[in-house]
Design a protein around this motif. Structure first.
Motif, PDB file in Angstrom:
ATOM      1  N   PRO A 151       0.767  -1.197   0.148  1.00 19.91           N
ATOM      2  CA  PRO A 151       0.141  -0.009  -0.048  1.00 19.91           C
ATOM      3  C   PRO A 151       0.766   1.224  -0.002  1.00 19.91           C
ATOM      4  O   PRO A 151       0.438   2.368  -0.693  1.00 19.91           O
ATOM      5  N   SER A 152       2.029   1.140   0.513  1.00 21.79           N
ATOM      6  CA  SER A 152       2.826   2.457   0.697  1.00 21.79           C
ATOM      7  C   SER A 152       3.462   2.994  -0.654  1.00 21.79           C
ATOM      8  O   SER A 152       3.471   3.993  -1.227  1.00 21.79           O
ATOM      9  N   LEU A 153       3.729   1.824  -1.372  1.00 19.46           N
ATOM     10  CA  LEU A 153       4.028   2.018  -3.044  1.00 19.46           C
ATOM     11  C   LEU A 153       2.931   2.539  -3.793  1.00 19.46           C
ATOM     12  O   LEU A 153       2.922   3.546  -4.515  1.00 19.46           O
ATOM     13  N   PHE A 154       1.865   1.979  -3.533  1.00 23.37           N
ATOM     14  CA  PHE A 154       0.769   2.331  -4.037  1.00 23.37           C
ATOM     15  C   PHE A 154       0.315   3.806  -3.721  1.00 23.37           C
ATOM     16  O   PHE A 154      -0.008   4.679  -4.817  1.00 23.37           O
ATOM     17  N   ARG A 155       0.581   4.383  -2.566  1.00 23.29           N
ATOM     18  CA  ARG A 155       0.253   5.658  -2.324  1.00 23.29           C
ATOM     19  C   ARG A 155       1.387   6.535  -3.120  1.00 23.29           C
ATOM     20  O   ARG A 155       0.925   7.792  -3.382  1.00 23.29           O
ATOM     21  N   MET A 156       2.606   6.170  -3.293  1.00 21.14           N
ATOM     22  CA  MET A 156       3.497   6.837  -3.549  1.00 21.14           C
ATOM     23  C   MET A 156       3.527   6.931  -5.226  1.00 21.14           C
ATOM     24  O   MET A 156       3.440   8.086  -5.733  1.00 21.14           O
ATOM     25  N   LEU A 157       2.832   5.930  -5.684  1.00 26.14           N
ATOM     26  CA  LEU A 157       2.789   6.120  -7.419  1.00 26.14           C
ATOM     27  C   LEU A 157       1.562   6.735  -7.747  1.00 26.14           C
ATOM     28  O   LEU A 157       1.613   7.335  -8.664  1.00 26.14           O
ATOM     29  N   GLY A 158       0.359   6.544  -6.955  1.00 27.05           N
ATOM     30  CA  GLY A 158      -0.774   7.482  -7.090  1.00 27.05           C
ATOM     31  C   GLY A 158      -1.165   7.784  -8.421  1.00 27.05           C
ATOM     32  O   GLY A 158      -1.592   6.467  -8.907  1.00 27.05           O
ATOM     33  N   ILE A 159      -1.140   8.872  -8.797  1.00 27.71           N
ATOM     34  CA  ILE A 159      -2.020   8.926 -10.156  1.00 27.71           C
ATOM     35  C   ILE A 159      -1.306   8.676 -11.393  1.00 27.71           C
ATOM     36  O   ILE A 159      -1.726   8.516 -12.436  1.00 27.71           O
ATOM     37  N   TYR A 160      -0.017   8.199 -11.111  1.00 28.75           N
ATOM     38  CA  TYR A 160       0.932   8.024 -12.240  1.00 28.75           C
ATOM     39  C   TYR A 160       0.604   6.616 -12.788  1.00 28.75           C
ATOM     40  O   TYR A 160       0.852   6.378 -14.075  1.00 28.75           O
ATOM     41  N   LEU A 161       0.275   5.799 -12.124  1.00 32.32           N
ATOM     42  CA  LEU A 161      -0.095   4.025 -12.659  1.00 32.32           C
ATOM     43  C   LEU A 161      -1.109   4.444 -13.871  1.00 32.32           C
ATOM     44  O   LEU A 161      -0.814   4.001 -14.959  1.00 32.32           O
ATOM     45  N   PRO A 162      -2.286   4.957 -13.862  1.00 32.15           N
ATOM     46  CA  PRO A 162      -3.232   5.086 -14.889  1.00 32.15           C
ATOM     47  C   PRO A 162      -2.472   5.808 -16.171  1.00 32.15           C
ATOM     48  O   PRO A 162      -2.808   5.426 -17.297  1.00 32.15           O
ATOM     49  N   LEU A 163      -1.903   6.848 -15.897  1.00 25.60           N
ATOM     50  CA  LEU A 163      -1.197   7.621 -17.002  1.00 25.60           C
ATOM     51  C   LEU A 163      -0.239   6.589 -17.685  1.00 25.60           C
ATOM     52  O   LEU A 163      -0.028   7.088 -18.837  1.00 25.60           O
ATOM     53  N   ILE A 164       0.206   5.536 -17.362  1.00 24.06           N
ATOM     54  CA  ILE A 164       1.111   4.820 -18.152  1.00 24.06           C
ATOM     55  C   ILE A 164       0.672   4.066 -19.241  1.00 24.06           C
ATOM     56  O   ILE A 164       1.172   3.981 -20.567  1.00 24.06           O
ATOM     57  N   THR A 165      -0.804   4.052 -19.169  1.00 26.32           N
ATOM     58  CA  THR A 165      -1.437   3.545 -20.396  1.00 26.32           C
ATOM     59  C   THR A 165      -1.221   4.381 -21.618  1.00 26.32           C
ATOM     60  O   THR A 165      -1.019   3.678 -23.012  1.00 26.32           O
ATOM     61  N   THR A 166      -1.222   5.692 -21.504  1.00 21.65           N
ATOM     62  CA  THR A 166      -0.889   6.338 -22.710  1.00 21.65           C
ATOM     63  C   THR A 166       0.565   6.823 -23.085  1.00 21.65           C
ATOM     64  O   THR A 166       0.727   7.750 -23.767  1.00 21.65           O
ATOM     65  N   ASN A 167       1.537   5.953 -22.082  1.00 18.93           N
ATOM     66  CA  ASN A 167       2.895   6.628 -22.332  1.00 18.93           C
ATOM     67  C   ASN A 167       3.318   5.738 -23.658  1.00 18.93           C
ATOM     68  O   ASN A 167       3.283   4.442 -23.782  1.00 18.93           O
ATOM     69  N   CYS A 168       3.764   6.364 -24.701  1.00 11.43           N
ATOM     70  CA  CYS A 168       4.069   5.826 -25.799  1.00 11.43           C
ATOM     71  C   CYS A 168       5.189   4.949 -25.994  1.00 11.43           C
ATOM     72  O   CYS A 168       5.328   3.846 -26.770  1.00 11.43           O
ATOM     73  N   ALA A 169       6.167   4.934 -24.755  1.00 17.05           N
ATOM     74  CA  ALA A 169       7.297   4.322 -24.864  1.00 17.05           C
ATOM     75  C   ALA A 169       6.810   2.841 -24.314  1.00 17.05           C
ATOM     76  O   ALA A 169       7.220   1.887 -25.064  1.00 17.05           O
ATOM     77  N   VAL A 170       5.608   2.501 -23.788  1.00 11.47           N
ATOM     78  CA  VAL A 170       5.128   1.245 -23.433  1.00 11.47           C
ATOM     79  C   VAL A 170       4.595   0.391 -24.672  1.00 11.47           C
ATOM     80  O   VAL A 170       5.106  -0.537 -24.987  1.00 11.47           O
ATOM     81  N   LEU A 171       3.725   1.212 -25.562  1.00  7.49           N
ATOM     82  CA  LEU A 171       3.486   0.525 -26.585  1.00  7.49           C
ATOM     83  C   LEU A 171       4.737   0.370 -27.690  1.00  7.49           C
ATOM     84  O   LEU A 171       4.713  -0.626 -28.389  1.00  7.49           O
ATOM     85  N   GLY A 172       5.342   1.535 -27.694  1.00  5.44           N
ATOM     86  CA  GLY A 172       6.538   1.501 -28.770  1.00  5.44           C
ATOM     87  C   GLY A 172       7.420   0.235 -28.356  1.00  5.44           C
ATOM     88  O   GLY A 172       7.740  -0.323 -29.353  1.00  5.44           O
ATOM     89  N   VAL A 173       7.837   0.065 -27.215  1.00  8.36           N
ATOM     90  CA  VAL A 173       8.795  -1.115 -26.880  1.00  8.36           C
ATOM     91  C   VAL A 173       8.183  -2.440 -27.160  1.00  8.36           C
ATOM     92  O   VAL A 173       8.910  -3.206 -27.866  1.00  8.36           O
ATOM     93  N   ALA A 174       6.841  -2.537 -26.931  1.00  8.12           N
ATOM     94  CA  ALA A 174       6.091  -3.772 -27.372  1.00  8.12           C
ATOM     95  C   ALA A 174       6.127  -3.932 -28.761  1.00  8.12           C
ATOM     96  O   ALA A 174       6.400  -5.321 -29.317  1.00  8.12           O
TER      97      ALA A 174
END
Lengths: 193, 225
Positions: free
Chosen positions: A97-120
């Motif tokens: 839970p502590s890591l979850f609180r730290m990452l917060g809103i950044y997690l959902p934002l990763i969906t639109t990170n083109c590096a993730v799709l680009g690397v795949a």
């Protein structure tokens, strides 16, 4: 073994996702105002990028290629990434839970990170094996995190600098990024594949 | 109504230009601007996707509910990008090879997503399409400009290979502005992309500042008289 290592060095430093391939520039400009948020984003992206490369590789080989559905690749990959992000959000919330609180809103934002799709997509286009794909994605993500943290450090100092009015904000950050990219060009020639 | 369209055009092309003021869609605008032709091609591909997604989202805006809208936007844009990807592979194969990875990556470009979320999911069909058109044109303008600056300084040419990538009709716009070995290579390499974008944003701010000052002077004159 040596080839794998060279491939990882090349993915992390020489062909850095941010500074050489220009993937994932939105978080690069968006969440690098402080070192700890940049590190959190890097950590979350590392997890998602590695995991989704694994999932996308499996889907590509056992579903899309097996049933000749190559034309559905873009739609499938983006859905796989979105569900990976959702899944890792649930796992992290349960496990730490502590890591979850730290990452917060950044997690959902990763969906639109083109590096993730680009690397795949890069992994699939290069026809890498399963292990090589995971290592490539992991090394790319490490390179991503490294540059995020360095750039956040630079921007923290930049706030204190006196900058001509017209250059304040985005332009000066871009010019600093240009200098950083120049520094990373120094790695070119190491472990090229 | 025509006044509305004028505002849409001005906003899309200049005031909230995707690249220069909103900093959206940065990845293709850095990676694909090594020459003006590449920038133009990338911009046009994105333009088609923005118009198509704006049209579809506006058409279905009454049935798309608030809770699932993001997922629907993503699927709609993924489908449209697949169509563009295949069409370019078939008819503009040379350009398709150059743009490569960045065609599928239009899915995660924030610009179509931003227009769907903030405009076309709330507006009727015609304004949505017009808005998509001008947002796309603004993006194409930004990418072509960046590509042109980098290409002229970096290799001394302008619109090189246009006939090869876009079709033989574009032969006339190919030109060489500087002699063969005058190019500054760094402008075509990654650092040049960041540098040129930074300086172009400064140039836009400078122009905005000038026109604002002129507007202030113009409004100040009658009050003095």
């Amino acid at each position: 073994m040596k080839e794998m290592l060279l491939m990882m060095v090349s993915a992390a430093l020489v062909n850095n996702v941010l500074l050489a391939r220009f993937l994932g520039l939105c978080p690069f400009m968006g969440v690098t105002s402080r070192i700890d948020t940049a590190a959190g984003m890097g950590l979350a992206t590392t997890f998602v990028m590695t995991f989704s490369a694994m999932m996308d590789w499996t889907v590509q080989h056992y579903l899309l290629e097996a049933y000749d559905l190559g034309f559905l690749r873009i739609v499938t990959f983006i859905l796989v990434i979105a569900s990976t992000v959702q899944f890792s959000e649930m796992v992290i919330r349960k496990v730490s839970p502590s890591l979850f609180r730290m990452l917060g809103i950044y997690l959902p934002l990763i969906t639109t990170n083109c590096a993730v799709l680009g690397v795949a997509l890069l992994v699939v286009d290069a026809k890498m094996g399963f292990l090589a794909s995971i290592l490539f994605a992991f090394a790319s993500a490490l390179g991503f995190s490294l540059v995020m943290i360095i750039f956040a450090g630079l921007r923290e100092r930049l706030v204190l600098a006196q900058v001509p009015g017209l250059f304040s904000g985005a332009p000066i950050a871009l010019i600093v990024a240009s200098l950083l990219a120049m520094a990373f060009m120094g790695f070119s020639g190491i472990g090229t594949i | 109504m025509s006044n509305d369209f004028k505002t849409l055009a001005k906003d899309g092309l200049w005031n909230r230009n995707g690249v220069f003021s909103m900093m959206l869609g940065l990845c293709p605008s850095m990676a694909m601007t090594t020459s003006a032709t590449n920038g133009f091609g990338m911009g046009m591909a994105t333009l088609v996707v923005i118009i198509a997604t704006s049209f579809l989202v506006s058409l279905f805006r009454k049935v798309i509910t608030q809770e699932v809208r993001i997922a629907i936007f993503v699927v709609i844009s993924a489908v449209m990008v697949t169509v563009v990807d295949m069409a370019m592979n078939a008819w503009l194969h040379e350009l398709y090879k150059v743009l490569g990875l960045f065609i599928p990556l239009i899915v995660v470009n924030c610009l179509p997503m931003a227009r769907m979320e903030s405009f076309s999911s709330k507006q009727p069909l015609l304004p949505s399409v017009i808005d998509g058109l001008f947002t796309g044109l603004g993006f194409t303008f930004a990418l072509t400009l960046m590509g042109a600056v980098r290409e002229v300084i970096g290799s001394g040419t302008l619109f090189a290979d246009a006939s090869l990538l876009l079709g033989p009709a574009f032969k006339v716009i190919e030109m060489r502005l500087l002699p063969e070995d005058m190019g500054v290579l760094i402008m075509i390499l990654p650092p040049g992309a960041f540098l040129v974008l930074g300086l172009l944003i400064v140039a836009k701010r400078l122009i905005d500042q000038r026109s604002e000052r002129r507007a202030q002077q113009a409004s100040a004159v009658p009050s003095l008289a």
